[in-house]
Design an enzyme around this catalytic site. Structure first.
Site, mmCIF file in Angstrom:
data_model
loop_
_atom_site.group_PDB
_atom_site.id
_atom_site.type_symbol
_atom_site.label_atom_id
_atom_site.label_comp_id
_atom_site.label_asym_id
_atom_site.label_seq_id
_atom_site.Cartn_x
_atom_site.Cartn_y
_atom_site.Cartn_z
ATOM 1 N N CYS B 156 0.794 -1.217 0.000
ATOM 2 C CA CYS B 156 0.000 0.000 0.000
ATOM 3 C C CYS B 156 0.831 1.275 0.000
ATOM 4 C CB CYS B 156 -0.963 -0.009 1.175
ATOM 5 S SG CYS B 156 -1.870 -1.568 1.232
ATOM 6 N N HIS B 285 -2.574 7.808 6.373
ATOM 7 C CA HIS B 285 -2.927 6.579 5.659
ATOM 8 C C HIS B 285 -4.309 6.135 6.139
ATOM 9 C CE1 HIS B 285 -2.178 2.929 3.408
ATOM 10 N NE2 HIS B 285 -2.311 2.176 4.464
ATOM 11 N N HIS B 320 -9.985 1.934 0.702
ATOM 12 C CA HIS B 320 -8.550 1.716 0.586
ATOM 13 C C HIS B 320 -8.276 1.260 -0.839
ATOM 14 C CE1 HIS B 320 -4.486 0.898 1.237
ATOM 15 N NE2 HIS B 320 -4.519 0.147 2.326
#
Lengths: 195, 391, 85
Positions: B156, B285, B320
């Protein structure tokens, strides 16, 4: 301009794993991570002498994590469902995680897919820019029989590693406009074992 | 240590493009930012025992009428098209051999694996794009990038790493401009995978919320055109510095004390030649998992002490988006800087204990947005930080 | 109905792909997590999969499984209690 030295290089194949003993959790890792760990182990680097946050890990995985992806997805209708362990390894960068854990390396990370030829230049750049003092470079590929059929490439399983250091003592110094970088990449992805 | 005064060209953002859960185009992203909207919805496709939740961030279909077998390509291409449009002046002045492309993705066109495994129709192109490097090559060819092409896949943190790689190509003279594109599409593979880890929030992610309990998968194509600052429009947002690090702790859980992410932040600050107090806003994040958000709070405290700048998280808006996350959320930062607006945190209810008080709930005007810090973390202990500035 | 500890230990070793350890080396009361066998959260989730696959037990919530996962003995007791007839 900093002198950069390749202080060690190695190459391993799946056959070499038969005798590999690299921690009790080695068995749960995907094949690519296992090969990467063994290749780095074979470099014989003493990481104790280095600042762990100044050692980068650069990885190139030719076919991403597709071999593990196929294996993971195969289990979708099994009793109990998909395997969380396999899912964890459906990323080419999983090997970076395992390398970092095993050798406690907290420095910069880079993972490229299909970037075998670029890897050494990127590692050299990281060091020259001052982001790291050394770099563990691993380039490898795992194509299982199932994947081979899917994407029509030959089955394979192997990894090469090299350790690049600022300064350092070793058989090979990277020169600034080093036209031998390509041959170093051949060492990374080829069959030669050094020293 | 990296010397920020070293004579490296400044890299600027010449154009942006995005297709996300809040719609097609950067305009839709801007509108959602102003409205603090969420694009998370229950999606029929993921209503099945294999999936822990059906709430996801789904992008609108970009090929009208036909269900694509190559969603990764479609999303990436659409984003690149928009970004290239905004950057048309810069690109028309760039030789093709001086135009590079960096792709950021975790699973590329994994849709093809699902189709082939089920015996459903799958085109050659879709199958080819299972391989991220081939997807990168085809996108480069389609968009006239005959310079260096790279494909980045670091979980990620891929998006921030791809931006960093694009900037480095320009700084070392390998390219004058770089198309940086991130993509991941919603798939049974990914939703099923996160379900096996019991990592999803059944009602949709709530970053930094007291009751947060997991993430929501999302999909996006997001692209930024990077160029040497002197080629980009005046006042363009610049990439001031970046850093990556590894927790060296656990494969899927971050280090509790946030020290790895703090290290990446400090590396970025050092590269940018900035002190922590010069950061005006942090885009987190913020996946909404208990561990991630707690770790980020710890990392922010570690770097900023009790003087944490205003910060917020976008995953309640977009989900996400994995390989696209670092790019699309950086685009959000660029939009914020252009408008001098601090983005809020969609879907935030009561904030959790231990979260710094400077968490921004609703968007509000900022006195100053000169330096913005973007964070990301990923499986395998990877951390990334990027600092944006004004040209 | 009892459950053979050796059988359970074998299934743990196989499903978690533990290397260099035999069932005889796993103590019935040794902690599975943290110290002892040193399993982590991914292993816990994999054991949940194993319980369904091998014993037909569905653990809905990982918190429900936590006390059961303390040791081989507690896991065996859990299986005997929850196993479908």
């Amino acid at each position: 301009m900093d002198k950069l030295t390749v202080t060690a290089a190695s190459r391993v194949t799946a056959a070499d794993l038969a005798t590999a003993r690299l921690g009790s959790r080695f068995g749960r890792m995907d094949l690519f991570s296992q090969l990467a760990l063994l290749a780095v182990e074979s470099l014989g680097i003493n990481f104790d002498s280095l600042a762990r946050d100044r050692v980068a890990i650069c990885l190139a995985a030719a076919t991403s994590s597709l071999a593990t992806d196929v294996e993971f997805w195969k289990g979708r209708d099994a009793a109990g469902g998909l395997s969380p362990t396999l899912f964890t390894y459906t990323l080419p960068s999983a090997a970076i995680g395992e390398l970092a854990i095993r050798h406690r390396l907290t420095g910069p990370n880079l993972c490229l897919v299909g970037g075998d030829a670029l890897l050494l230049a990127e590692a050299a750049d990281l060091i020259r820019r001052g982001e790291a003092d050394a770099c563990v470079c691993v380039s490898g590929d795992v194509v299982s029989a199932a994947l081979a059929e899917l994407i029509r490439v030959p089955a394979t399983a192997g990894a090469s590693a090299l350790f690049l250091q600022r300064g350092g003592e070793g058989p090979h110094v990277l020169r600034e406009n080093d036209r031998d970088i390509a041959s170093w990449c051949a060492v990374i992805s080829g069959a030669k074992n050094l020293g | 240590m990296c010397d920020p005064a070293a004579n490296l060209p400044v890299v600027a953002v010449a154009g942006c493009g995005a297709v996300t859960a809040v719609g097609e185009g950067v305009g839709a992203l801007r509108a959602a930012m102003r409205a603090n909207a969420s694009g998370l919805r229950a999606c029929e496709r993921f209503r099945h025992p294999r999936f822990q939740s059906s709430v996801v961030g789904a992008a609108p279909a970009t090929t009208s009428g036909v269900e694509s077998d190559d969603p990764a390509f479609e999303l990436a291409h659409a984003a690149l098209h928009e970004a290239a449009g905004e950057a048309r002046e810069v690109l028309s002045a760039t030789l093709p051999t001086r135009l590079g492309l960096v792709l950021s993705t975790t699973k590329a066109n994994i849709e093809a694996l699902e189709r082939l495994a089920d015996g459903r129709p799958c085109s050659d192109a879709a199958r080819r794009h299972l391989q991220p490097d081939l997807l990168a090559a085809d996108l480069a060819a389609l968009h006239g990038a005959r310079g260096p092409v790279q494909c980045v896949s670091v979980a990620c943190t891929s998006g921030l790493v791809a931006l960093q790689q694009g900037a480095k190509l320009i700084q070392r003279g390998a390219a004058d401009a770089v198309l940086v594109v991130g993509v991941d599409h919603l798939s049974a593979f990914v939703v099923g995978g996160f379900s096996s880890l019991k990592a999803l929030d059944p009602v949709g992610c709530r970053p930094f919320d007291r009751d947060r309990c997991g993430l929501s998968p999302g999909e996006a194509g997001a692209a930024m055109v990077l160029a040497r600052a002197e080629l980009a429009p005046r006042g363009a947002v610049t990439l001031r510095g970046w850093g990556t690090s590894n927790d060296a702790n656990h494969m899927t859980g971050p280090s509790r004390d946030g020290s790895g992410l703090a290290q990446a932040i400090r590396a970025a600050l050092g590269a940018a030649g900035l002190r922590p107090e010069e950061i005006d806003y942090v885009n987190a994040h913020g996946t909404g998992t208990p561990y991630n958000d707690a770790m980020e709070s710890a990392a922010l405290r570690g770097v900023f002490g009790e003087a944490c700048p205003p910060f917020s998280g976008a995953k309640g808006m977009l989900g996400h988006t994995l390989g696209a996350a670092g790019i699309v959320e950086t685009i959000l930062c660029v939009l914020a800087m252009r408008e001098r607006l601090l983005p809020g945190t969609p879907r935030l209810g009561a904030s959790a204990d231990g979260v710094p008080a400077s968490l921004v709930r609703e968007p509000r005007a900022a006195e100053r947005l000169d330096h913005v810090l973007k964070l990301s973390t990923g499986f395998g202990g990877c951390n990334g930080a990027l600092i944006l500035g004004h040209g | 109905m009892t459950l053979s500890p050796i059988e359970l230990k074998t299934k743990i070793i196989d499903s978690l792909k533990l290397q260099d350890i035999t069932p005889a080396q796993i103590d019935d009361d040794a902690p599975l997590f943290g110290a002892g066998l040193g399993l982590d959260s991914i292993d816990a989730l994999e054991l949940v999969v194993m319980l369904e696959k091998e014993y037909g037990i569905v653990v809905k919530d990982i918190e429900e499984g936590r006390p059961a996962f303390k040791s081989v003995r507690t896991l065996a007791e859990f299986i005997v209690a929850k196993r479908p007839a």
